[in-house]
Design an enzyme around this catalytic site. Structure first.
Site, PDB file in Angstrom:
ATOM      1  N   GLU A  33       0.859  -1.065  -0.070  1.00  0.00           N
ATOM      2  CA  GLU A  33      -0.140   0.224   0.170  1.00  0.00           C
ATOM      3  C   GLU A  33       0.627   1.513  -0.099  1.00  0.00           C
ATOM      4  O   GLU A  33       1.780   1.237   0.540  1.00  0.00           O
ATOM      5  CB  GLU A  33      -0.854  -0.190   1.323  1.00  0.00           C
ATOM      6  CG  GLU A  33      -2.477   0.480   1.106  1.00  0.00           C
ATOM      7  CD  GLU A  33      -3.112  -0.436  -0.046  1.00  0.00           C
ATOM      8  OE1 GLU A  33      -3.627   0.134  -1.094  1.00  0.00           O
ATOM      9  OE2 GLU A  33      -3.596  -1.374   0.537  1.00  0.00           O
ATOM     10  N   HIS A  34       0.534   2.040  -1.138  1.00  0.00           N
ATOM     11  CA  HIS A  34       1.574   3.296  -0.898  1.00  0.00           C
ATOM     12  C   HIS A  34       2.569   2.976  -1.733  1.00  0.00           C
ATOM     13  O   HIS A  34       3.692   3.590  -1.870  1.00  0.00           O
ATOM     14  CB  HIS A  34       1.238   3.821   0.310  1.00  0.00           C
ATOM     15  CG  HIS A  34      -0.005   5.053   0.458  1.00  0.00           C
ATOM     16  ND1 HIS A  34      -0.624   5.577   0.018  1.00  0.00           N
ATOM     17  CD2 HIS A  34      -0.564   3.876   1.407  1.00  0.00           C
ATOM     18  CE1 HIS A  34      -1.666   6.596   0.859  1.00  0.00           C
ATOM     19  NE2 HIS A  34      -1.868   4.897   1.509  1.00  0.00           N
ATOM     20  N   THR A  35       2.987   1.749  -2.200  1.00  0.00           N
ATOM     21  CA  THR A  35       4.407   1.480  -2.835  1.00  0.00           C
ATOM     22  C   THR A  35       3.795   1.839  -4.554  1.00  0.00           C
ATOM     23  O   THR A  35       5.384   1.778  -4.922  1.00  0.00           O
ATOM     24  CB  THR A  35       4.375   0.413  -2.658  1.00  0.00           C
ATOM     25  OG1 THR A  35       3.171  -0.502  -2.907  1.00  0.00           O
ATOM     26  CG2 THR A  35       4.595  -0.360  -1.718  1.00  0.00           C
ATOM     27  N   ASP A  36       3.013   1.968  -5.244  1.00  0.00           N
ATOM     28  CA  ASP A  36       3.323   2.254  -6.644  1.00  0.00           C
ATOM     29  C   ASP A  36       3.595   3.094  -7.025  1.00  0.00           C
ATOM     30  O   ASP A  36       4.277   3.213  -7.899  1.00  0.00           O
ATOM     31  CB  ASP A  36       1.089   1.664  -7.498  1.00  0.00           C
ATOM     32  CG  ASP A  36       0.601   2.813  -6.932  1.00  0.00           C
ATOM     33  OD1 ASP A  36       1.026   3.529  -5.696  1.00  0.00           O
ATOM     34  OD2 ASP A  36      -0.741   2.736  -6.955  1.00  0.00           O
ATOM     35  N   GLY A 119     -16.277   6.454  -2.918  1.00  0.00           N
ATOM     36  CA  GLY A 119     -15.519   6.895  -1.373  1.00  0.00           C
ATOM     37  C   GLY A 119     -15.582   5.690  -0.908  1.00  0.00           C
ATOM     38  O   GLY A 119     -14.552   5.603   0.504  1.00  0.00           O
ATOM     39  N   LEU A 122     -12.506   1.206  -2.732  1.00  0.00           N
ATOM     40  CA  LEU A 122     -12.346   0.157  -3.472  1.00  0.00           C
ATOM     41  C   LEU A 122     -12.411   0.260  -5.191  1.00  0.00           C
ATOM     42  O   LEU A 122     -12.738  -0.129  -5.947  1.00  0.00           O
ATOM     43  CB  LEU A 122     -13.935  -0.876  -3.187  1.00  0.00           C
ATOM     44  CG  LEU A 122     -13.635  -1.655  -2.296  1.00  0.00           C
ATOM     45  CD1 LEU A 122     -15.444  -1.619  -2.411  1.00  0.00           C
ATOM     46  CD2 LEU A 122     -13.151  -1.889  -1.835  1.00  0.00           C
ATOM     47  N   GLU A 157      -6.775  10.493 -14.959  1.00  0.00           N
ATOM     48  CA  GLU A 157      -6.785  10.964 -13.646  1.00  0.00           C
ATOM     49  C   GLU A 157      -5.301  12.150 -13.227  1.00  0.00           C
ATOM     50  O   GLU A 157      -5.966  12.749 -12.786  1.00  0.00           O
ATOM     51  CB  GLU A 157      -7.269   9.283 -12.494  1.00  0.00           C
ATOM     52  CG  GLU A 157      -7.702  10.266 -11.875  1.00  0.00           C
ATOM     53  CD  GLU A 157      -8.230   8.699 -10.303  1.00  0.00           C
ATOM     54  OE1 GLU A 157      -8.731   7.726 -11.735  1.00  0.00           O
ATOM     55  OE2 GLU A 157      -8.505   8.301  -9.408  1.00  0.00           O
ATOM     56  N   ASP A 169      -4.642   0.915  -9.560  1.00  0.00           N
ATOM     57  CA  ASP A 169      -6.128   0.721  -9.425  1.00  0.00           C
ATOM     58  C   ASP A 169      -6.778   0.307 -10.915  1.00  0.00           C
ATOM     59  O   ASP A 169      -7.497  -0.613 -11.057  1.00  0.00           O
ATOM     60  CB  ASP A 169      -6.676   1.604  -8.729  1.00  0.00           C
ATOM     61  CG  ASP A 169      -6.504   2.514  -7.181  1.00  0.00           C
ATOM     62  OD1 ASP A 169      -6.041   1.337  -6.782  1.00  0.00           O
ATOM     63  OD2 ASP A 169      -6.474   3.519  -6.749  1.00  0.00           O
ATOM     64  N   TYR A 218      -3.571  12.320   1.199  1.00  0.00           N
ATOM     65  CA  TYR A 218      -3.126  10.907   0.056  1.00  0.00           C
ATOM     66  C   TYR A 218      -1.921  11.637  -0.229  1.00  0.00           C
ATOM     67  O   TYR A 218      -0.580  11.824  -0.803  1.00  0.00           O
ATOM     68  CB  TYR A 218      -3.986  11.032  -1.041  1.00  0.00           C
ATOM     69  CG  TYR A 218      -3.721   9.583  -1.741  1.00  0.00           C
ATOM     70  CD1 TYR A 218      -3.506   8.825  -1.659  1.00  0.00           C
ATOM     71  CD2 TYR A 218      -3.136  10.269  -2.998  1.00  0.00           C
ATOM     72  CE1 TYR A 218      -2.796   7.257  -3.049  1.00  0.00           C
ATOM     73  CE2 TYR A 218      -2.367   9.802  -4.221  1.00  0.00           C
ATOM     74  CZ  TYR A 218      -2.015   7.911  -4.400  1.00  0.00           C
ATOM     75  OH  TYR A 218      -1.369   7.640  -4.781  1.00  0.00           O
TER      76      TYR A 218
HETATM   77  C1  GLA Z   1      -4.876   4.743  -3.608  1.00  0.00           C
HETATM   78  C2  GLA Z   1      -4.710   5.392  -5.268  1.00  0.00           C
HETATM   79  C3  GLA Z   1      -3.690   4.363  -5.831  1.00  0.00           C
HETATM   80  C4  GLA Z   1      -2.644   3.240  -4.449  1.00  0.00           C
HETATM   81  C5  GLA Z   1      -3.560   3.258  -3.023  1.00  0.00           C
HETATM   82  C6  GLA Z   1      -2.731   3.286  -1.724  1.00  0.00           C
HETATM   83  O1  GLA Z   1      -6.069   3.642  -4.018  1.00  0.00           O
HETATM   84  O2  GLA Z   1      -5.306   5.927  -6.504  1.00  0.00           O
HETATM   85  O3  GLA Z   1      -2.580   4.463  -6.735  1.00  0.00           O
HETATM   86  O4  GLA Z   1      -2.076   4.488  -4.106  1.00  0.00           O
HETATM   87  O5  GLA Z   1      -4.338   4.396  -2.523  1.00  0.00           O
HETATM   88  O6  GLA Z   1      -1.782   1.787  -2.271  1.00  0.00           O
END
Ligand code: GLA
Length: 390
Positions: A33-36, A119, A122, A157, A169, A218
């Protein structure tokens, strides 16, 4: 989702049948998570909730659009796109990205319906963007591949809507596989399937806290990650060839701790460890080591809560309640955090009881019931039909 009622809605709104149709699902992320956006790895799968997009071409370049959930959207022209701060931005964004990539996209009448909760973390916006890209591909015969749908939705986006998200996503929505998670290397673009067998159920609990409420969070985390990397480079912890936090590992943590302010150090430690957890999780799932897979979720949740600080009391409670229940291997928040959903890896025969027990435990504290959903890892986006000749 059944297209029939939406075909009827299209006909009654526009007075003609749709010429093309497409669907694109939401996603849940298992770990990473938050790695992309730090050029690391992720392990999402598509879910069985999706967005349906029906379309018919127009000669005048106008785009009219209506959503079952959001109502009528203000029409726009493909050659005069402008952000408005509502859901239609995500549709305009795809027209923007396809045009930028050199595709000839004309006007269209569009009808959208979705059962991905908005929101919720997902990825309802990725499902919308990928769904529109797929429908326009079908309608105008653009000859795109699923990865192009993901790239168009992601580019739109980021560059048009202005959300600096990573590509996880959109990738999961476009390329998800039934019965598998996708291990995606967000730097190299390599992806492989990690089967999720019938011995594991994916249970999702929605905390009811909408993620938009904390939109700024974010972007802040993203900036902190980039600042942590810059500081690591200035201190010589990251070498000159390093490009992102992805290039650092567990062995660098002691030096990072000495070089970085506490907050930046903890942000970096989360990213470095969650990135490593992706491969550990893929190995555990491939080996059928479900207890080990569950333990990785617990580690991930502690890291998101304490180091990355994106959990909330509601998400923490959902995890705590679930992790005391028989049949639960592990739990963590999924997606960006700041609200949204938790994911629970559960023995399939226990899933129904676990869902009730999680909702009961949550209700005792927050006096409302969280929405629960169980989802198989599902197929990514597809064209449903297209005009003859495309
Ligand atoms: C959101 C962002 C993704 C990713 C996640 C955290 O979903 O759209 O790109 O950074 O948060 O992993």
């Amino acid at each position: 989702m059944e297209p029939e009622p939406q075909i009827q809605a299209f006909e009654s709104r526009y007075g003609r049948p749709p010429q093309a149709g497409a669907r694109a699902p939401g996603r849940v992320n298992l770990i990473g998570e938050h790695t992309d956006y730090n050029e690391g790895r992720v392990l999402p799968c598509a879910i069985d909730r999706e967005t349906l997009v029906l379309a018919a071409a127009r000669e005048d370049g106008r785009v009219r659009l209506v959503s079952r959930e959001e109502g009528e959207g203000r029409a726009f022209s493909g050659d005069a796109l402008a952000r408005r701060g509502d859901w239609t931005d995500y549709v305009q964004a795809v027209f923007f990205a396809l045009a930028e990539a050199g595709h000839r996209v004309g006007g269209a009448d569009l009808c959208v319906a979705s059962d991905v909760p908005t929101g919720s973390g997902l990825s309802s916006s990725a499902a919308l963007g990928v769904g529109v890209a797929t429908a326009l591909d079908a309608l105008f015969g653009l000859g795109l591949q699923p990865i192009d749908w993901a790239r168009a939705a992601h580019r739109g986006e980021s560059a048009f809507v202005g959300v600096g998200c990573g590509i996880m996503d959109q990738w999961a929505s476009a390329l998800g596989r039934p019965g598998a998670a996708l291990r995606i290397d967000c730097r190299t673009g390599e992806a492989s399937e990690v089967p999720i067998g019938g011995d594991l159920a994916l249970l999702v609990a929605h905390s009811g806290v909408r993620r938009e409420l904390a939109k700024g969070g974010y972007g802040d985390r993203r900036e902190e990650c980039f600042a942590a990397f810059r500081a690591a480079r200035e201190a010589g912890v990251a070498g000159p060839e390093a490009r992102a936090l992805r290039d650092l590992g567990e062995a660098d943590l002691p030096a990072l701790e000495r070089a970085l302010p506490d907050v930046l150090f903890r942000r970096a430690r989360h990213v470095i460890r969650d990135d490593a957890r992706v491969d550990r999780m893929a190995d555990a799932l491939r080996a059928g080591a479900l207890a080990a897979a569950g333990a990785l979720l617990l580690e991930g949740q502690a890291s998101l809560r304490d180091d990355f600080e994106v959990s909330t009391p509601e998400l923490d409670l959902l995890c705590e309640v679930a992790d005391g229940l028989p049949g639960v291997y592990g739990s963590r928040l999924t997606g960006a955090g700041f609200g949204g959903c938790t994911l629970h890896l559960v023995a399939p025969e226990a899933a129904a009881d676990v869902a009730v027990a999680i909702a009961d435990g949550f209700e005792r504290v927050f006096e409302r019931r969280p929405a629960m959903l169980e989802t198989p890892p599902s197929a990514g986006a597809s064209r449903l039909w297209e005009p003859k000749g495309n």
